[in-house]
Design a protein around this motif. Structure first.
Motif, mmCIF file in Angstrom:
data_model
loop_
_atom_site.group_PDB
_atom_site.id
_atom_site.type_symbol
_atom_site.label_atom_id
_atom_site.label_comp_id
_atom_site.label_asym_id
_atom_site.label_seq_id
_atom_site.Cartn_x
_atom_site.Cartn_y
_atom_site.Cartn_z
ATOM 1 N N VAL A 48 21.736 -54.740 12.744
ATOM 2 C CA VAL A 48 21.461 -56.123 11.977
ATOM 3 C C VAL A 48 20.240 -56.093 11.169
ATOM 4 O O VAL A 48 20.286 -56.718 10.046
ATOM 5 C CB VAL A 48 21.320 -57.196 13.077
ATOM 6 C CG1 VAL A 48 20.695 -58.515 12.590
ATOM 7 C CG2 VAL A 48 22.307 -57.583 13.855
ATOM 8 N N ASP A 51 21.784 -54.360 8.001
ATOM 9 C CA ASP A 51 22.486 -55.112 7.380
ATOM 10 C C ASP A 51 22.010 -56.164 6.465
ATOM 11 O O ASP A 51 22.127 -56.397 5.386
ATOM 12 C CB ASP A 51 23.439 -55.593 8.464
ATOM 13 C CG ASP A 51 24.401 -56.376 7.958
ATOM 14 O OD1 ASP A 51 24.677 -56.555 6.719
ATOM 15 O OD2 ASP A 51 25.509 -56.870 8.715
ATOM 16 N N ASN A 70 27.932 -58.436 1.206
ATOM 17 C CA ASN A 70 28.229 -58.653 2.746
ATOM 18 C C ASN A 70 28.979 -57.498 3.083
ATOM 19 O O ASN A 70 28.728 -56.688 4.113
ATOM 20 C CB ASN A 70 29.053 -59.752 2.934
ATOM 21 C CG ASN A 70 29.540 -60.027 4.352
ATOM 22 O OD1 ASN A 70 28.677 -59.767 5.366
ATOM 23 N ND2 ASN A 70 30.995 -60.261 4.865
ATOM 24 N N THR A 74 27.558 -54.665 5.524
ATOM 25 C CA THR A 74 27.807 -54.800 6.646
ATOM 26 C C THR A 74 28.278 -53.247 7.105
ATOM 27 O O THR A 74 28.267 -52.667 8.166
ATOM 28 C CB THR A 74 29.082 -55.595 6.895
ATOM 29 O OG1 THR A 74 28.695 -57.124 6.760
ATOM 30 C CG2 THR A 74 29.824 -55.653 8.389
ATOM 31 N N GLY A 110 34.278 -58.222 12.076
ATOM 32 C CA GLY A 110 32.912 -58.589 11.759
ATOM 33 C C GLY A 110 32.904 -59.080 10.223
ATOM 34 O O GLY A 110 32.342 -60.020 9.872
ATOM 35 N N THR A 114 32.537 -62.908 8.845
ATOM 36 C CA THR A 114 31.535 -63.320 8.068
ATOM 37 C C THR A 114 32.028 -63.900 6.750
ATOM 38 O O THR A 114 31.663 -64.538 6.166
ATOM 39 C CB THR A 114 30.775 -62.118 8.128
ATOM 40 O OG1 THR A 114 30.204 -61.941 9.433
ATOM 41 C CG2 THR A 114 29.354 -62.599 7.273
ATOM 42 N N LYS A 133 24.791 -65.619 6.750
ATOM 43 C CA LYS A 133 25.023 -64.342 7.371
ATOM 44 C C LYS A 133 24.257 -64.120 8.709
ATOM 45 O O LYS A 133 24.654 -63.627 9.706
ATOM 46 C CB LYS A 133 24.387 -63.617 6.301
ATOM 47 C CG LYS A 133 24.360 -62.070 6.598
ATOM 48 C CD LYS A 133 25.664 -61.398 6.635
ATOM 49 C CE LYS A 133 25.485 -60.003 6.936
ATOM 50 N NZ LYS A 133 26.552 -59.158 6.974
ATOM 51 N N SER A 136 26.051 -65.819 11.721
ATOM 52 C CA SER A 136 27.507 -65.068 12.334
ATOM 53 C C SER A 136 27.085 -63.825 13.019
ATOM 54 O O SER A 136 27.933 -63.464 13.847
ATOM 55 C CB SER A 136 28.160 -64.588 11.003
ATOM 56 O OG SER A 136 27.661 -63.555 10.302
ATOM 57 N N LEU A 137 25.822 -63.300 13.130
ATOM 58 C CA LEU A 137 25.729 -61.944 13.726
ATOM 59 C C LEU A 137 25.794 -61.971 15.352
ATOM 60 O O LEU A 137 26.480 -60.951 15.931
ATOM 61 C CB LEU A 137 24.407 -61.212 13.193
ATOM 62 C CG LEU A 137 24.504 -61.037 11.796
ATOM 63 C CD1 LEU A 137 22.944 -60.642 11.248
ATOM 64 C CD2 LEU A 137 25.346 -59.828 11.372
ATOM 65 N N LEU A 141 28.511 -59.440 17.173
ATOM 66 C CA LEU A 141 28.045 -58.622 18.022
ATOM 67 C C LEU A 141 28.772 -58.634 19.512
ATOM 68 O O LEU A 141 29.079 -57.470 19.975
ATOM 69 C CB LEU A 141 26.498 -58.606 18.260
ATOM 70 C CG LEU A 141 25.883 -57.576 19.190
ATOM 71 C CD1 LEU A 141 24.813 -56.935 18.164
ATOM 72 C CD2 LEU A 141 25.124 -57.889 20.204
#
Length: 154
Positions: A48, A51, A70, A74, A110, A114, A133, A136-137, A141
């Protein structure tokens, strides 16, 4: 000293009162599951950070379109997480190419999620893409842990 204290282990009427209870197989399995989830979350945290850092550099500093930033950020996080999960979480070093492709396929979910969230909240509602962003993580996950555990590293 009591007579049972002098007897060799495994003799007498039962376990010594101070002896630890034998571990139940399901308790061992749950403990392993919890350790894997914690390790996966720590690895995920490193992904994360990587990213988000890459996204901030690509979007904010370099001026890339948020969708392109993104996808690349990612992908960097996915690759980081695959390597660390293969080494530390699931401890699987066989069939690495197949596992990486599966892991990346899960990672694409993912990216897709996202992507949709950025389109709806950033483009549609004007929310800062950085907030979308970041928000959304956690959802991504948890979903990906379940898929990766069963499919990528199963």
């Amino acid at each position: 000293m009591a007579a049972e204290d002098l007897m060799p282990a495994g003799t007498g009427t039962g376990p010594h009162p101070d002896a630890p209870a034998p571990a139940r197989p399901e308790a061992h399995g749950r403990a392993r599951d919890v350790r894997q989830l914690i390790t996966y979350a720590l690895v995920g945290g490193s992904g994360v950070l990587l990213d988000l850092g890459a996204f901030l550099l690509l979007y904010d500093a370099a001026g890339w379109h948020e969708q392109l930033a993104n996808v690349l950020s990612t992908s960097i996080g996915i690759t980081n997480n695959f390597v660390l999960n293969a080494l530390f979480t699931f401890r699987r070093r066989d069939r690495l190419l197949v596992r990486y492709l599966r892991f990346y396929a899960v990672g694409l979910t993912g990216i897709a999620l996202t992507f949709a969230l950025l389109a709806v909240f950033s483009r549609g509602l004007g929310v800062d893409p950085n907030l979308v962003k970041a928000g959304s993580l956690p959802v991504v996950l948890l979903f990906q842990f379940a898929l990766n555990r069963k499919w990528s590293f199963g």
